[in-house]
Design a protein around this motif. Structure first.
Motif, PDB file in Angstrom:
ATOM      1  N   ASN A 192       4.252  -3.764  -7.091  1.00  0.00           N
ATOM      2  CA  ASN A 192       3.073  -4.482  -6.594  1.00  0.00           C
ATOM      3  C   ASN A 192       3.300  -5.989  -6.687  1.00  0.00           C
ATOM      4  O   ASN A 192       3.655  -6.502  -7.743  1.00  0.00           O
ATOM      5  CB  ASN A 192       1.873  -4.066  -7.456  1.00  0.00           C
ATOM      6  N   TYR A 233       0.213   0.883 -10.552  1.00  0.00           N
ATOM      7  CA  TYR A 233      -1.071   0.673  -9.898  1.00  0.00           C
ATOM      8  C   TYR A 233      -1.219   1.710  -8.790  1.00  0.00           C
ATOM      9  O   TYR A 233      -2.221   2.373  -8.666  1.00  0.00           O
ATOM     10  CB  TYR A 233      -1.165  -0.746  -9.342  1.00  0.00           C
ATOM     11  N   ARG A 234      -0.140   1.804  -7.977  1.00  0.00           N
ATOM     12  CA  ARG A 234      -0.034   2.905  -7.023  1.00  0.00           C
ATOM     13  C   ARG A 234       1.265   3.607  -7.317  1.00  0.00           C
ATOM     14  O   ARG A 234       2.290   2.957  -7.504  1.00  0.00           O
ATOM     15  CB  ARG A 234       0.010   2.388  -5.585  1.00  0.00           C
ATOM     16  N   VAL A 281       8.428  -0.032 -10.015  1.00  0.00           N
ATOM     17  CA  VAL A 281       7.252   0.738  -9.637  1.00  0.00           C
ATOM     18  C   VAL A 281       7.611   2.193  -9.939  1.00  0.00           C
ATOM     19  O   VAL A 281       8.778   2.572  -9.890  1.00  0.00           O
ATOM     20  CB  VAL A 281       6.895   0.516  -8.144  1.00  0.00           C
ATOM     21  N   ALA A 309       3.502   1.763  -1.713  1.00  0.00           N
ATOM     22  CA  ALA A 309       3.930   2.030  -3.096  1.00  0.00           C
ATOM     23  C   ALA A 309       5.418   2.336  -3.262  1.00  0.00           C
ATOM     24  O   ALA A 309       5.816   3.023  -4.183  1.00  0.00           O
ATOM     25  CB  ALA A 309       3.102   3.147  -3.712  1.00  0.00           C
ATOM     26  N   GLU A 311       0.823  -1.213   0.000  1.00  0.00           N
ATOM     27  CA  GLU A 311       0.000   0.000   0.000  1.00  0.00           C
ATOM     28  C   GLU A 311       0.856   1.261   0.000  1.00  0.00           C
ATOM     29  O   GLU A 311       0.403   2.329  -0.399  1.00  0.00           O
ATOM     30  CB  GLU A 311      -0.923   0.031   1.229  1.00  0.00           C
ATOM     31  N   LYS A 350       7.925   5.995  -9.150  1.00  0.00           N
ATOM     32  CA  LYS A 350       8.003   6.817  -7.930  1.00  0.00           C
ATOM     33  C   LYS A 350       8.801   8.078  -8.206  1.00  0.00           C
ATOM     34  O   LYS A 350       9.580   8.129  -9.149  1.00  0.00           O
ATOM     35  CB  LYS A 350       8.764   6.052  -6.827  1.00  0.00           C
ATOM     36  N   VAL A 369       0.728   8.611  -1.678  1.00  0.00           N
ATOM     37  CA  VAL A 369       0.455   7.555  -2.657  1.00  0.00           C
ATOM     38  C   VAL A 369      -0.772   7.934  -3.487  1.00  0.00           C
ATOM     39  O   VAL A 369      -1.780   8.390  -2.944  1.00  0.00           O
ATOM     40  CB  VAL A 369       0.202   6.208  -1.945  1.00  0.00           C
TER      41      VAL A 369
END
Lengths: 314, 556
Positions: free
Chosen positions: A103, A243-244, A191, A99, A97, A193, A259
């Motif tokens: 994921n 996704y996040r 991911v 992030a 969660e 970021k 997030v």
């Protein structure tokens, strides 16, 4: 089984050859594509798969499946008997969660797809920033990958090989984890970021998880080394998990207020296009991100998304 | 005789079971990530053996002039056990005692033992009956240590047998084992053919029996040498440590003198052959007078009962026959010895406490002002004076730290802080959600923390930049690893664009890290990850440590 060793992916236009072979083979690929093509928005229905897919949806795993399907299916990247590396970002002792890591469902799905395409072994690893075991566990990635049948390896600084960085401007040579070099298909799954120095951490920055040494040095000229390093390990497939996404206080994160739920997955064989497309999620232009421009100029891919076929769905 | 063999088998089985428990707690007494925090991987608390340690409990209580909170039931149980059965802790439970027994079997073959015992008997026949070795030394040591504790200097843990074994295994044996797993099995798991078989085994062993982060300690050789030294004393005599030196053994020995279970000898059967006296590993039985036993030395190991050719020895609560007797053996604690021990202990107090740096503030329980600014304590540590009075050097906090961040102090904080835990962020950072060290402290020298409270009441200090070395500040070259790593949100380290001269002296614009000290929780990951060689350019100082008031560190 003879294990094919590819120390350097650069210079081998594998995807192109593969693409030609598949279209030559004909109907199977056409049929598969025909099923997905109507879903493609803004792209002409065509007989060939897209160069880049952006899929949005509630299920992270389904997004990955659809994205890979849209760019030609996993068989385009993984052959029967291949040793595959799926390289997520497991850098931080954070929960999904938060992030800060890829994921876990995305990683699990990629491992499953690789096996379905005929992979003999799928390895998952990362050189973490926080305690390795905490990162592997808390991210949920170890469990997801193992459940899908992958071998999750601890990163071992002593299992690195010094490799030259061809045409490297800032750094000429660096130790790289042997398992990342010796594989048939390297699948990069970061991911998306924010990052203090490189502004964003996407596909190219994820390579810092397969290197040993005093990797803090890379930050002294991060845009240059990130682009140059593509000459050492160029992913066959890049899947960016959005996704996040972490929009502030990255890359470590921790605060749920930072997030944003994007429910997006980007997949492409072009590592430069992947980062260029993901940058748009943060409202960043390519000019702000030095590593993308440099990588495109060096011919590792294209940063100009108008020049490639992009499929957007959802 | 058969009965005694069965008792001895039971004793050995018990010894092995407790040693196995100890090894299990060393291998599994570490943290594993769960939920948002860390929990212990072992089924029982790794400080189990210290919860029932009357010696360290007494020393910490005397030094802090307070009952150590929550007197554990294990302690009461062991005291009761000793009052009923005697010094069975040493003979049946103590894992160091078991190691010493094992060492004795190797270093002191029975043949040698009997020969030496005969000589001892012959000597004894000529002179007064007196233990050949200084069997009372341990009582004097106990007195000196407890007196020092009562005077405020608690160094009891230096000589505690469980602490010696813990330190030896945690600092030397466990890291050696972890390195063996990694270098041996880990390497083998990548071999071309065998690797496929080895890899799953390696991954399982790595996960089940090694720490989340391999541990290594600069003092490994010192603590290995101490442990090996204690075991090697068995060459002089079986159970030399237990008989002569062990202060915990002394404490149990004193209680054991009051115990109900007694070794009794049937005088009618006894032919004074002295085999029992020659066999006794603790010299508890008087040579030539088999009925005379030092109840404080007798470990109830049951060996003498098995060797008696007349089957004349029994361990009973009441005499089975009128002719079965248990004579008390002469107890040689002398007034002179006791006085000497007390004086020596008292003399050691200033010797151990005096430090070359200022002791300003110590009365208020503050850290000495002259102490190195980078000398940090684990999160939750009490103010320095209270901390030193309570810490028994049991070593538990080192073992559970998932980052190998805690290391035993040498002399940098004074002799009385020897082997107390220090936080060394350059080696391992303090995980912001980990509270394991404070959860295993058996005396409360580390105050129990919760994940949420840790940043507030468990802050070890505050990080500060050394701009004369920091890459962007000193060279005009970008770097921001510390900012990248900072786990708080908003980050305590911010990247700002600054103008600094580069190596050629030209002013350049460069992104450089700046500390926002109010947000810093002192975890030290910035110090840990700084890419500079040697000392980091950002280091955690004691400034703002939650255990100190501002007056202690000179920062407002």
């Amino acid at each position: 089984m003879k294990r094919k060793v590819i120390p350097y992916c650069f210079g081998r236009d594998v995807t192109r050859r593969e693409f030609l072979r598949r279209t030559g083979a004909g109907s199977a690929a056409l049929a598969a594509w025909a099923a997905v093509a109507p879903l493609a928005r803004g792209a002409e229905p065509t007989a060939s798969p897209a160069d880049l897919a952006v899929i949005r949806g509630d299920d992270p795993a389904a997004n990955v499946r659809a994205a890979i399907e849209a760019i030609g299916g996993m068989k385009r990247f993984v052959k029967k008997g291949d040793v595959v590396v799926v390289k997520p970002n497991i850098g931080w002792d954070r929960t999904p969660e938060q992030a800060a890591n890829t994921n876990p469902q995305v990683v699990g799905e990629l491992v499953a797809l690789a096996f379905a395409a005929g992979a003999s072994k799928v390895k998952v690893f990362d050189n973490t920033c926080n305690n390795p075991r905490a990162c592997y566990t808390r991210s949920g990635i170890e469990k997801a990958a193992v459940d899908a049948g992958a071998t999750v390896l601890p990163f071992d600084g002593k299992r690195c090989k010094n490799v030259p960085i061809p045409d490297g401007e800032f750094i000429k040579e660096w130790p790289v984890f042997v398992d990342a070099l010796e594989c048939d298909a390297y699948i990069n799954v970061p991911v998306a970021k924010v990052h203090g120095l490189s502004k964003l951490t996407l596909g190219l920055k994820n390579a810092m998880g397969i290197i040993g040494g005093n990797r803090g040095q890379w930050h002294q000229n991060i845009d240059v080394i990130l682009a140059d390093f593509l000459a050492v390990v160029k992913p066959k497939l890049t899947v960016i998990d959005a996704y996040r996404i972490l929009t502030a206080n990255g890359p470590s994160g921790g605060n749920l207020a930072d997030v944003r739920l994007m429910k997006t997955c980007i997949a492409t064989a072009d590592p430069v296009a992947a980062d260029a497309r993901a940058a748009a999620l943060f409202g960043k232009t390519i000019d702000e991100l030095g590593f993308i421009g440099r990588a495109a100029r060096k011919g590792f891919g294209t940063a100009d998304l108008s020049k490639i076929r992009v499929v957007e769905k959802g | 005789m058969r009965r005694f063999l069965r008792w001895q088998t039971a004793r050995r089985a018990t010894q092995i079971a407790f040693l196995a428990l100890f090894v299990y707690l060393v291998l599994r007494g570490h943290g594993m990530p769960e939920g948002t925090g860390w929990r212990l991987a072992s089924a029982i608390q790794p400080e189990f053996f210290f919860l029932g340690n009357p010696y360290t409990w007494l020393a910490a209580g005397l030094a802090s002039r307070a009952m150590i909170e929550a007197t554990p039931w294990i302690l009461l149980f062991l005291l009761l056990l000793t009052l009923v059965f005697g010094r069975v802790f040493c003979g049946w439970i103590c894992p160091l005692g078991t190691c010493i027994d094992a060492a004795g079997r190797v270093l002191r073959p029975h043949r040698l033992e009997i020969k030496a015992a005969r000589e001892r008997r012959d000597r004894a026949a000529e002179s007064v009956v007196k233990p050949a070795l200084g069997g009372h030394t341990k009582y004097y040591l106990l007195l000196a240590m407890l007196l020092m504790a009562a005077l405020g200097v608690n160094i009891a843990g230096w000589l505690d047998p469980l602490a010696i074994l813990t330190r030896g295994t945690l600092f030397a044996a466990a890291p050696a084992y972890e390195s063996l797993v990694e270098e041996g099995l880990g390497r083998a798991s990548h071999w071309p053919v065998l690797g496929g078989v080895v890899q799953p085994v390696y991954l399982w062993i790595e996960r089940q029996t090694t720490r989340p982060f391999p541990h290594a300690y600069g003092q490994a050789a010192i603590h290995a040498a101490i442990l090996i030294g204690v075991l090697a004393l068995s060459r002089l005599r079986r159970r030399y440590w237990c008989h002569v030196l062990c202060p915990l053994g002394a404490l149990y020995g004193l209680l054991s003198r009051l115990s109900l279970l007694r070794r009794r000898v049937n005088k009618a059967a006894c032919n004074d052959c002295s085999v029992c006296a020659l066999t006794c590993r603790m010299e508890a039985v008087e040579s030539g007078n088999a009925a005379a036993v030092d109840a404080g030395e007798c470990l109830r190991c049951m060996e003498c009962g098995g060797v008696c050719p007349k089957s004349g020895i029994q361990f009973t609560f009441l005499p089975p026959q009128p002719e079965s007797v248990a004579l008390p053996r002469e107890f040689h604690l002398t007034r002179r010895g006791l006085l000497g021990a007390a004086l020596a202990g008292a003399a050691c107090v200033p010797l151990v406490r005096l430090k070359p740096f200022s002791r300003m503030g110590e009365e208020e329980g503050l850290a000495p002002l002259g102490l190195d600014a980078y000398f940090l304590r684990p999160p939750g540590a009490l103010p320095e004076t209270d901390f030193l009075r309570l810490c028994v050097r049991c070593g538990q906090c080192f073992g559970v730290c998932p980052q190998n961040a805690l290391h035993p102090a040498l002399f940098q904080a004074g002799l009385d802080a020897l082997w107390t835990p220090t936080l060394v962020p350059r080696i391992g950072y303090c995980d912001p959600v980990c509270t394991l060290c404070s959860s295993v402290c058996p005396t409360g020298a580390l105050k129990p923390l919760t994940e949420l409270l840790k940043p507030k009441i468990g802050r070890p200090g505050t990080a500060a930049f050394d701009r004369s070395r920091c890459i962007p500040w000193a060279r005009g070259v970008p770097c921001g690893v510390c900012e990248e790593m900072c786990p708080v949100s908003p980050k305590a380290i911010e990247i700002r664009t600054v103008r600094v001269p580069n190596f050629e002296g030209q002013e350049v614009q460069v992104p450089a890290p700046v500390m926002v000290a109010d947000r810093c929780i002192g975890c030290g990951i910035c110090e840990n990850k700084c890419p500079l060689e040697g000392h980091s350019a950002v280091r955690v100082t004691r400034a703002g440590a939650s255990r100190d008031s501002a007056a202690a560190t000179g920062y407002g």
